[in-house]
Design a protein around this motif. Structure first.
Motif: not given
Length: 271
Positions: A37, A58, A62-64, A175, A179-180
């Motif tokens: 990200d 992102d 992805h992510a946010t 990190e 997220t997943y």
């Protein structure tokens, strides 16, 4: 950096931008690789924010930038990127892409020729089909089930240790992957979908010409697929300058940020 949101037919894209900078003749557009990200470029943002206008996102899904429908192409991503840049007055972008971000940069230059004023590839590879073997293309079409059924703990270990050599780089990649954690299906669709849109772009066999100053960067310990082989061939066939980063892995900009920042700074002075 200011966080903003851009709406598309597939979902919302979150990005961070600062349009201020002492040098307004170029804007730096940082594009992270697959499953990473915006934090992938923290060390570069820290270095260049205030000197140049800077952007990082992102990437879709992805992510946010999630939830996000995976029904899009690499060309769609490049089009959305262009729309965001236009909306924010980024008319002289220097595309700095790591891995998948480098592929996206090449699609951006294909769709919007002569718009980018510079291109920096970090542990990425060319999009032209001639560089890939038949088995590589075959595998890229079939990565989703690989990630779906691979033991998560093993995937987490290999995904962090396999892309970075530094303590910082590995911790950061862990990190990203966490997220997943607990939703391996989302991770498999994200990673597999990323490889799908990559191979589909390759098989379109478009020119993907780089018509601006460009620089290739690759870690000497990059063990991600055939990245080192691709970069050797890319350099040999095009004459684009290639910088090997001693001891760095696939995420070279997190393993050797000072060296990468110096190379980018020198590139910007001459591009």
């Amino acid at each position: 950096m200011v966080e903003k949101v851009y709406s598309t037919r597939c979902g919302n894209i979150h990005y961070w931008i600062n349009t201020n900078g002492e040098c307004q003749d170029k804007q730096l557009v940082f594009l992270p690789g697959l499953t990473a990200d915006h934090r992938l470029f923290d060390m570069q943002i820290e270095c260049f924010e205030g000197k140049y206008p800077v952007f990082v996102w992102d990437a879709p899904a992805h992510a946010t930038s999630y939830p996000f429908d995976m029904d899009f192409s690499l060309a769609d991503k490049a089009t959305w990127l262009n729309e965001i840049l236009v909306e924010n007055g980024f008319d002289k972008p220097v595309i700095i892409g790591q891995s998948m971000g480098g592929y996206l940069g090449q699609m951006f230059m294909q769709l919007f020729p002569n718009k980018a004023v510079g291109f920096v590839s970090i542990d990425s590879a060319p999009l032209q089909k001639q560089y890939f073997t038949g088995i590589e293309l075959w595998l890229l079409h079939r990565m989703t089930p690989v990630y779906r059924y691979y033991p998560w703990k093993t995937l987490l270990r290999q995904g962090t240790n396999g892309v970075a050599t530094s303590e910082y780089g590995r911790a950061l990649m862990k990190e990203f992957m966490m997220t997943y954690d607990g939703d391996q299906e989302r991770y498999s669709r994200l990673a597999g979908g990323g490889y799908r849109i990559l191979v589909e772009a390759v098989e379109e066999e478009l020119p993907y010409e780089i018509n601006c100053p460009a620089m290739l960067i690759c870690g000497t310990k990059d063990m991600a697929g055939s990245t080192k082989r691709y970069n050797r061939a890319w350099h040999a066939r095009t004459g684009l300058p290639l910088h090997w980063i001693e001891g760095a892995g696939h995420n070279a900009n997190t393993d050797k940020p000072d060296e990468i920042n110096r190379l980018i700074e020198e590139f910007l002075e001459t591009a």
